[in-house]
Design a protein around this motif. Structure first.
Motif, PDB file in Angstrom:
ATOM      1  N   ALA A 146       0.829  -1.020  -0.111  1.00 63.29           N
ATOM      2  CA  ALA A 146      -0.028  -0.061   0.046  1.00 63.29           C
ATOM      3  C   ALA A 146       1.097   1.218   0.110  1.00 63.29           C
ATOM      4  CB  ALA A 146      -0.973   0.090   1.473  1.00 63.29           C
ATOM      5  N   MET A 147       0.625   2.093  -0.791  1.00 64.85           N
ATOM      6  CA  MET A 147       1.530   3.226  -0.801  1.00 64.85           C
ATOM      7  C   MET A 147       0.766   4.602  -0.424  1.00 64.85           C
ATOM      8  SD  MET A 147       4.228   4.286  -1.949  1.00 64.85           S
ATOM      9  CE  MET A 147       4.495   2.692  -2.805  1.00 64.85           C
ATOM     10  N   ILE A 148       1.733   5.230   0.411  1.00 61.81           N
ATOM     11  CA  ILE A 148       1.245   6.358   1.140  1.00 61.81           C
ATOM     12  C   ILE A 148       2.363   7.539   0.799  1.00 61.81           C
ATOM     13  CG2 ILE A 148       1.044   7.816   3.427  1.00 61.81           C
ATOM     14  CD1 ILE A 148       0.417   4.719   4.369  1.00 61.81           C
ATOM     15  N   ASP A 149       1.778   8.480  -0.171  1.00 57.00           N
ATOM     16  CA  ASP A 149       2.533   9.524  -0.846  1.00 57.00           C
ATOM     17  C   ASP A 149       2.333  10.875   0.238  1.00 57.00           C
ATOM     18  OD1 ASP A 149       3.687  11.665  -2.188  1.00 57.00           O
ATOM     19  OD2 ASP A 149       2.893  11.002  -4.129  1.00 57.00           O
ATOM     20  N   THR A 150       3.495  10.889   1.018  1.00 55.69           N
ATOM     21  CA  THR A 150       3.505  12.033   1.948  1.00 55.69           C
ATOM     22  C   THR A 150       3.473  13.534   1.192  1.00 55.69           C
ATOM     23  OG1 THR A 150       5.849  12.010   2.200  1.00 55.69           O
ATOM     24  CG2 THR A 150       4.456  11.013   3.892  1.00 55.69           C
ATOM     25  N   ASP A 151       4.003  13.682  -0.035  1.00 53.36           N
ATOM     26  CA  ASP A 151       3.971  14.692  -0.597  1.00 53.36           C
ATOM     27  C   ASP A 151       2.094  15.294  -1.007  1.00 53.36           C
ATOM     28  OD1 ASP A 151       5.287  17.153  -1.914  1.00 53.36           O
ATOM     29  OD2 ASP A 151       4.646  16.368  -3.879  1.00 53.36           O
ATOM     30  N   LYS A 152       1.726  14.197  -1.334  1.00 51.02           N
ATOM     31  CA  LYS A 152       0.083  14.720  -1.921  1.00 51.02           C
ATOM     32  C   LYS A 152      -0.499  14.726  -0.398  1.00 51.02           C
ATOM     33  CE  LYS A 152      -0.414  11.372  -5.901  1.00 51.02           C
ATOM     34  NZ  LYS A 152      -1.169  10.334  -6.243  1.00 51.02           N
ATOM     35  N   LEU A 153      -0.257  14.346   0.751  1.00 51.52           N
ATOM     36  CA  LEU A 153      -0.734  14.234   2.016  1.00 51.52           C
ATOM     37  C   LEU A 153      -0.156  15.888   2.473  1.00 51.52           C
ATOM     38  CD1 LEU A 153      -0.167  11.160   4.200  1.00 51.52           C
ATOM     39  CD2 LEU A 153      -2.216  11.977   2.801  1.00 51.52           C
ATOM     40  N   GLY A 154       0.923  16.442   1.865  1.00 47.12           N
ATOM     41  CA  GLY A 154       0.994  17.907   2.336  1.00 47.12           C
ATOM     42  C   GLY A 154       0.007  18.435   1.582  1.00 47.12           C
ATOM     43  N   HIS A 155      -0.014  18.336   0.398  1.00 43.72           N
ATOM     44  CA  HIS A 155      -1.053  19.259  -0.381  1.00 43.72           C
ATOM     45  C   HIS A 155      -2.379  19.072   0.419  1.00 43.72           C
ATOM     46  CE1 HIS A 155       1.165  20.354  -3.972  1.00 43.72           C
ATOM     47  NE2 HIS A 155       1.778  19.284  -3.871  1.00 43.72           N
ATOM     48  N   GLU A 156      -3.057  17.854   0.914  1.00 45.71           N
ATOM     49  CA  GLU A 156      -4.197  17.701   1.618  1.00 45.71           C
ATOM     50  C   GLU A 156      -4.192  18.654   2.810  1.00 45.71           C
ATOM     51  OE1 GLU A 156      -6.731  14.038   3.374  1.00 45.71           O
ATOM     52  OE2 GLU A 156      -5.176  13.658   1.894  1.00 45.71           O
ATOM     53  N   ALA A 157      -2.919  18.643   3.425  1.00 50.98           N
ATOM     54  CA  ALA A 157      -2.907  19.192   4.765  1.00 50.98           C
ATOM     55  C   ALA A 157      -3.069  20.873   4.489  1.00 50.98           C
ATOM     56  CB  ALA A 157      -1.536  18.894   5.449  1.00 50.98           C
ATOM     57  N   TYR A 158      -2.857  21.255   3.502  1.00 47.83           N
ATOM     58  CA  TYR A 158      -2.927  22.900   3.127  1.00 47.83           C
ATOM     59  C   TYR A 158      -4.223  23.316   2.407  1.00 47.83           C
ATOM     60  CZ  TYR A 158       2.151  23.524   3.046  1.00 47.83           C
ATOM     61  OH  TYR A 158       3.506  23.650   3.394  1.00 47.83           O
TER      62      TYR A 158
END
Length: 546
Positions: free
Chosen positions: A369-381
């Protein structure tokens, strides 16, 4: 038969026969000993006579030299073993011939003594074993309750014409009072052992060993995986004192290609390989410039690597061994009691241009399972994201676009030139990313995923190691990373280098990693690395369930 951690193999066959028998002998010994195997040469030793045999000196001839080389060259059949040919009872022509009387301490005291000596009935004849045990303990400090084993290897009986009897075999080796040799000595493999053993056989009194460090390591393949200098020195010292304790050893850092070889007046000989002979000639040129006599050059042959792959050298080399370590567990993971054991979380990191993203995609195809923290960073913003309101409060409403989203370019201009402001931002955003990542890990667990990969460029900077079971790092040489960044982002070389300077170095990442991968070569090579890493991971996960 039980496997012992350490053992000493006493070889009693004639030297001419041993050359042909060494492979089956090592094969048999490797079934009894699993870690360190010392080899003691005593051709002609009889264990079935009425008297207790004693160790005697063997002259250092070309035949002995060639046999030692053959022994180490054959160790690929038992690669799990650290084989060490003991030279204690082998004397060069200039040494004083005194009786062997003292018991030698070994760094790994033998638990078992083995021999190629055989009895007529092919059994484990007790009196012979007793003499073997007494012989071993008279030579070396062994573990209490030493066990003895007669090997009886399966020999292919050679044709008499196959036994080579070179006229020069019994010719004594030249010897020198002071000898010098140099190298990186990373991993201390069989080719190193041949080089060092040859140096010991040639040395009467003092052996100077230069160990490459600092600038001399910069051009090495996978330099980040080279063992620390002191670790290499410690292993080198232990090996040398084991095989020939009577010599004086001087191990010095080598910070340039010459070291003490061009200034030490007492040196008489330098040991080189086929590929470093030119370096030996350069040493002599420098010595003449320094008004010192030239050194005798003793050249050893390179040993071909029977296990090499398409990206490795033909000879046995440290760089090939470092390549083979890619995808393997370099250091065991620390037990993390703060996270669930399931799913198993891999923290994947790497610098710009390292190929981290391509590795992440490969792992995803293998079932992670892949968790992309860069995408999560965008989601956090994003509006309604966990960091959205706090970021606006901290950095002002002028960072907000008309549609309500945060303008990352404007925000970046406020923080990237100011370390304090950048820290304020990461203090807000990184915890938000952690919250989102933990939610996705929980979702993966609910879906029955056994492995999650947390793809995070800032994994180590953010100290997210406590979120993962293992840290995997993708590395690439700096120059290759610069080229990739320039091609990918359309920036100049200066900008690319500055970007790398603002990140952790490869060495800093590797020091905190369990597994290292490198995307320097063709995609097919990367795929093999990742597949190896994945397969070994599955083995570790299975073992943890037992």
């Amino acid at each position: 038969m039980s496997m012992f951690c350490s053992g000493v193999l006493v070889l009693t066959s004639p030297l001419s026969a041993l050359s042909l028998r060494i492979v089956p002998i090592l094969t048999s010994a490797s079934k009894v000993v699993k870690d360190t195997l010392y080899v003691h040469l005593q051709p002609g030793l009889c264990l079935s006579g009425p008297a207790q045999p004693k160790s005697t000196y063997i002259p250092a001839t070309k035949e002995v030299y060639n046999l030692v080389t053959k022994l180490y060259s054959s160790t690929s059949i038992c690669s799990h073993l650290d084989v060490r040919v003991l030279l204690t009872n082998i004397r060069n022509k200039s040494a004083h011939q005194q009786p062997v009387c003292s018991v030698q301490n070994l760094s790994h005291p033998p638990e078992v003594v083995l021999t190629d000596f055989h009895t007529s009935d092919g059994g484990q004849y007790n009196p012979v074993k007793q003499r073997l045990e007494r012989y071993a303990t008279s030579c070396y400090s062994c573990k209490p309750n030493l066990i003895s084993v007669l090997l009886y290897p399966d020999y292919d009986i050679p044709d008499k014409n196959e036994v080579s009897e070179e006229s020069s075999a019994n010719e004594a080796l030249e010897s020198y009072s002071d000898v010098v040799v140099g190298g990186t000595f990373d991993g201390l493999h069989s080719a190193h052992k041949i080089l060092l053993s040859a140096s010991c056989l040639l040395t009467e009194s003092r052996l100077v060993i230069g160990v490459s460090d600092k600038d001399l390591l910069e051009s090495k393949i996978l330099k980040e995986l080279i063992q620390p200098f002191q670790q290499r020195v410690d292993k080198l010292s232990q090996f040398l004192v084991d095989i020939k304790p009577s010599l004086q050893y001087e191990i010095v850092p080598l910070l340039d290609p010459y070291g003490p070889s061009i200034t030490d007046v007492a040196l008489k000989c330098i040991v080189v390989s086929e590929e470093t002979r030119k370096g030996g000639n350069s040493v002599n040129k420098k010595r003449l410039e320094n008004h010192l006599p030239e050194l005798a050059l003793h050249e050893i042959q390179l040993v071909k690597d029977s296990q090499r792959t398409e990206i490795e050298e033909e000879k046995i080399s440290s760089s090939s061994i470092r390549i083979r370590r890619l995808g393997t567990l370099l250091q065991p993971p620390k037990k993390n009691i703060h996270i669930p054991s399931h799913p198993y979380v891999i923290g994947l990191t790497g610098g710009s241009g390292s190929g981290k993203t391509s590795i992440a995609r490969r792992l995803e195809k293998m079932g992670a399972a892949m968790i992309d923290t860069d995408k999560l960073g965008h989601e956090a913003y994003s509006p309604n994201g966990p960091a959205y309101q706090q970021v606006i409060e901290e950095f002002g409403s002028d960072i907000v676009n008309e549609d309500g989203t945060i303008n990352r370019k404007v925000l970046g201009s406020k923080v990237f030139a100011d370390k304090d402001q950048l820290k304020h931002l990461t203090d807000i955003v990184w915890p938000a990313i952690v919250t989102l990542a933990k939610q996705q890990i929980a979702e993966a667990a609910a879906q029955g995923k056994t492995v999650c990969v947390l793809d995070a460029a800032v994994l180590l900077e953010a100290n997210w190691e406590d979120m993962v079971h293992e840290v995997w790092t993708a590395i690439i040489p700096e120059q290759e990373a610069v080229i990739r960044i320039m091609d990918r982002d359309g920036v100049g070389e200066g900008t690319a280098r500055m970007r790398l300077l603002n990140q952790l170095t490869n060495s800093e990442r590797v020091a905190r990693s369990n597994v290292v991968l490198c995307t320097l070569w063709d995609p097919e090579i990367t795929q093999k690395q990742v597949q190896k890493a994945w397969d070994l991971l599955q083995e570790r996960i299975s073992q943890s369930k037992l």
